[in-house]
Design a protein around this motif. Sequence first.
Motif, PDB file in Angstrom:
ATOM      1  N   ALA A   1      -1.680   6.398  -6.359  1.00  0.00           N
ATOM      2  CA  ALA A   1      -3.103   6.560  -6.079  1.00  0.00           C
ATOM      3  C   ALA A   1      -3.542   8.015  -6.132  1.00  0.00           C
ATOM      4  O   ALA A   1      -4.714   8.302  -6.384  1.00  0.00           O
ATOM      5  CB  ALA A   1      -3.434   5.965  -4.705  1.00  0.00           C
ATOM      6  N   VAL A   2      -2.597   8.920  -5.928  1.00  0.00           N
ATOM      7  CA  VAL A   2      -2.916  10.349  -5.985  1.00  0.00           C
ATOM      8  C   VAL A   2      -3.420  10.733  -7.375  1.00  0.00           C
ATOM      9  O   VAL A   2      -4.295  11.582  -7.528  1.00  0.00           O
ATOM     10  CB  VAL A   2      -1.681  11.188  -5.604  1.00  0.00           C
ATOM     11  CG1 VAL A   2      -1.958  12.672  -5.775  1.00  0.00           C
ATOM     12  CG2 VAL A   2      -1.264  10.894  -4.170  1.00  0.00           C
TER      13      VAL A   2
ATOM     14  N   LEU B   1       2.230   1.935  -3.472  1.00  0.00           N
ATOM     15  CA  LEU B   1       1.225   2.376  -4.442  1.00  0.00           C
ATOM     16  C   LEU B   1       0.589   3.721  -4.100  1.00  0.00           C
ATOM     17  O   LEU B   1      -0.078   4.323  -4.940  1.00  0.00           O
ATOM     18  CB  LEU B   1       0.126   1.317  -4.575  1.00  0.00           C
ATOM     19  CG  LEU B   1       0.573  -0.049  -5.106  1.00  0.00           C
ATOM     20  CD1 LEU B   1      -0.599  -1.015  -5.122  1.00  0.00           C
ATOM     21  CD2 LEU B   1       1.183   0.074  -6.492  1.00  0.00           C
ATOM     22  N   GLN B   2       0.795   4.202  -2.880  1.00  0.00           N
ATOM     23  CA  GLN B   2       0.154   5.443  -2.453  1.00  0.00           C
ATOM     24  C   GLN B   2       0.462   6.626  -3.371  1.00  0.00           C
ATOM     25  O   GLN B   2      -0.447   7.385  -3.744  1.00  0.00           O
ATOM     26  CB  GLN B   2       0.562   5.774  -1.013  1.00  0.00           C
ATOM     27  CG  GLN B   2      -0.114   7.008  -0.438  1.00  0.00           C
ATOM     28  CD  GLN B   2      -1.625   6.862  -0.391  1.00  0.00           C
ATOM     29  OE1 GLN B   2      -2.147   5.923   0.200  1.00  0.00           O
ATOM     30  NE2 GLN B   2      -2.358   7.776  -1.038  1.00  0.00           N
ATOM     31  N   PRO B   3       1.731   6.832  -3.808  1.00  0.00           N
ATOM     32  CA  PRO B   3       2.009   7.957  -4.719  1.00  0.00           C
ATOM     33  C   PRO B   3       1.260   7.843  -6.047  1.00  0.00           C
ATOM     34  O   PRO B   3       0.883   8.854  -6.637  1.00  0.00           O
ATOM     35  CB  PRO B   3       3.522   7.881  -4.922  1.00  0.00           C
ATOM     36  CG  PRO B   3       4.042   7.147  -3.732  1.00  0.00           C
ATOM     37  CD  PRO B   3       2.981   6.150  -3.396  1.00  0.00           C
TER      38      PRO B   3
ATOM     39  N   SER C   1      -5.265  -5.094   1.157  1.00  0.00           N
ATOM     40  CA  SER C   1      -4.114  -4.184   1.189  1.00  0.00           C
ATOM     41  C   SER C   1      -4.382  -2.908   0.411  1.00  0.00           C
ATOM     42  O   SER C   1      -3.832  -1.848   0.728  1.00  0.00           O
ATOM     43  CB  SER C   1      -2.872  -4.886   0.609  1.00  0.00           C
ATOM     44  OG  SER C   1      -2.532  -6.036   1.352  1.00  0.00           O
ATOM     45  N   LEU C   2      -5.242  -3.005  -0.612  1.00  0.00           N
ATOM     46  CA  LEU C   2      -5.542  -1.850  -1.458  1.00  0.00           C
ATOM     47  C   LEU C   2      -6.662  -0.979  -0.901  1.00  0.00           C
ATOM     48  O   LEU C   2      -6.874   0.144  -1.375  1.00  0.00           O
ATOM     49  CB  LEU C   2      -5.943  -2.335  -2.860  1.00  0.00           C
ATOM     50  CG  LEU C   2      -4.912  -3.168  -3.630  1.00  0.00           C
ATOM     51  CD1 LEU C   2      -5.535  -3.705  -4.920  1.00  0.00           C
ATOM     52  CD2 LEU C   2      -3.668  -2.352  -3.936  1.00  0.00           C
TER      53      LEU C   2
ATOM     54  N   GLY D   1      -7.121   0.817   1.679  1.00  0.00           N
ATOM     55  CA  GLY D   1      -6.795   2.130   2.221  1.00  0.00           C
ATOM     56  C   GLY D   1      -6.497   3.191   1.180  1.00  0.00           C
ATOM     57  O   GLY D   1      -6.399   4.380   1.511  1.00  0.00           O
ATOM     58  N   LEU D   2      -6.366   2.786  -0.084  1.00  0.00           N
ATOM     59  CA  LEU D   2      -6.068   3.751  -1.143  1.00  0.00           C
ATOM     60  C   LEU D   2      -7.316   4.509  -1.589  1.00  0.00           C
ATOM     61  O   LEU D   2      -7.218   5.513  -2.302  1.00  0.00           O
ATOM     62  CB  LEU D   2      -5.431   3.034  -2.340  1.00  0.00           C
ATOM     63  CG  LEU D   2      -4.085   2.336  -2.073  1.00  0.00           C
ATOM     64  CD1 LEU D   2      -3.594   1.638  -3.333  1.00  0.00           C
ATOM     65  CD2 LEU D   2      -3.045   3.319  -1.559  1.00  0.00           C
TER      66      LEU D   2
ATOM     67  N   ALA E   1       0.828  -1.207   0.000  1.00  0.00           N
ATOM     68  CA  ALA E   1       0.000   0.000   0.000  1.00  0.00           C
ATOM     69  C   ALA E   1       0.862   1.257   0.000  1.00  0.00           C
ATOM     70  O   ALA E   1       0.546   2.241  -0.685  1.00  0.00           O
ATOM     71  CB  ALA E   1      -0.925  -0.013   1.211  1.00  0.00           C
ATOM     72  N   GLU E   2       1.955   1.217   0.720  1.00  0.00           N
ATOM     73  CA  GLU E   2       2.861   2.368   0.776  1.00  0.00           C
ATOM     74  C   GLU E   2       3.510   2.616  -0.578  1.00  0.00           C
ATOM     75  O   GLU E   2       3.665   3.767  -1.004  1.00  0.00           O
ATOM     76  CB  GLU E   2       3.923   2.126   1.844  1.00  0.00           C
ATOM     77  CG  GLU E   2       4.848   3.307   2.088  1.00  0.00           C
ATOM     78  CD  GLU E   2       5.844   3.053   3.202  1.00  0.00           C
ATOM     79  OE1 GLU E   2       6.865   3.774   3.258  1.00  0.00           O
ATOM     80  OE2 GLU E   2       5.627   2.138   4.005  1.00  0.00           O
TER      81      GLU E   2
END
Length: 257
Positions: free
Chosen positions: A50-51, A46-48, A72-73, A75-76, A43-44
Motif C-alpha cells: 500500500a505504500v 498488504l500494508q507494504p 479489511s482493506l 485501513g490501507l 491488511a498486514e
Amino acid sequence: MKLICIDVGNTSIHYGLVESQSVNHTGHFPTSGLKDGVSPELAELLQPLAVEAEGISFCSVVPDINSNLVASLAGLGLSVFHLTHASCEGLALVYPKPSEIGQDRIANAIAAQAFHGVPAIVIDMGTAVTFDIVSSKGYEGGIIAPGLQVMTRYLHEQTALLPELKADDLIEVEGAIGKSTVHAMKLGVAVGFSGMIDALLQRVTNELQSRGEAAPVVLSTGGSIANLTKDWAAKSRFVQNLTLMGLAVAFQRNETA
C-alpha cells in the motif's frame, strides 16, 4: 500507476502489486480467513504494498466474503474498485446473462484485449479449466472443463485400488502403453488432459474462423500448464498473473470513464 490487485478464489486469495504488465510482490491468503469477518492478517500482508500503490482492484467468485474483504482493506487508505459484469469499461459482454460470468474470467478477457489483441482465447488452468473467448464483438463466452486436480482426485476417490497422483507425477510421462497401474494412470491423465485442451481449442478456433475472424491469439495461465505435453504447450503464449493484470486495466479504465 501501481495498484494492489486481488483475485478472490474459492480456496485462495491471490494478490500482487501491478503496473501495466509488471506484477511483483505476489502472495496468497486463504479465502477462509475472511469467512467470519475482518482480517487484520490480510491488511498486514498488504500494508507494504500500500505504500507504493495508488488504489486497489479486486474480483471475487465468493460473494459472501466481499464485504469482509472491503472492510479489511479500509485501513490501507486506498480507493477500492470491484470488477463485475457491470463495471468492465471497454469490454462489451456479448453474452445472454452477463451476471453469470466469473469476475476472474472478465479480468482475463480484459488483459487479453488490452495487451495481446483480439480475437483471443484465454485458457486458465486451475481447479477447473476455463476457456474465455474475446472476439471483435467483445466477450462472447467460453468453456468450463475438469481441471487436472479434479481428474486425479476423482480417479483416486471413486476407486478402491487406484492411488492419488500428484501434479509432479504427470510431467514428462514416457511411452504410450502403461506398464504398471501408476504408469497407465499417468498416461491417461497427462495425455488425456492435453488431448482435451487441444480438442476444445481446435473447436473454438474453427468456430471463430468460420465467422471470418482472424486467427486468434491463444493465451494460457494457471498452474497446470506445466502438465501439458510439450507439443501442445507450444501452441499457446503463457502469461503468469494474467488475472491481476486485467484487474489493473479495469481499475484505470473506470478512473478515466
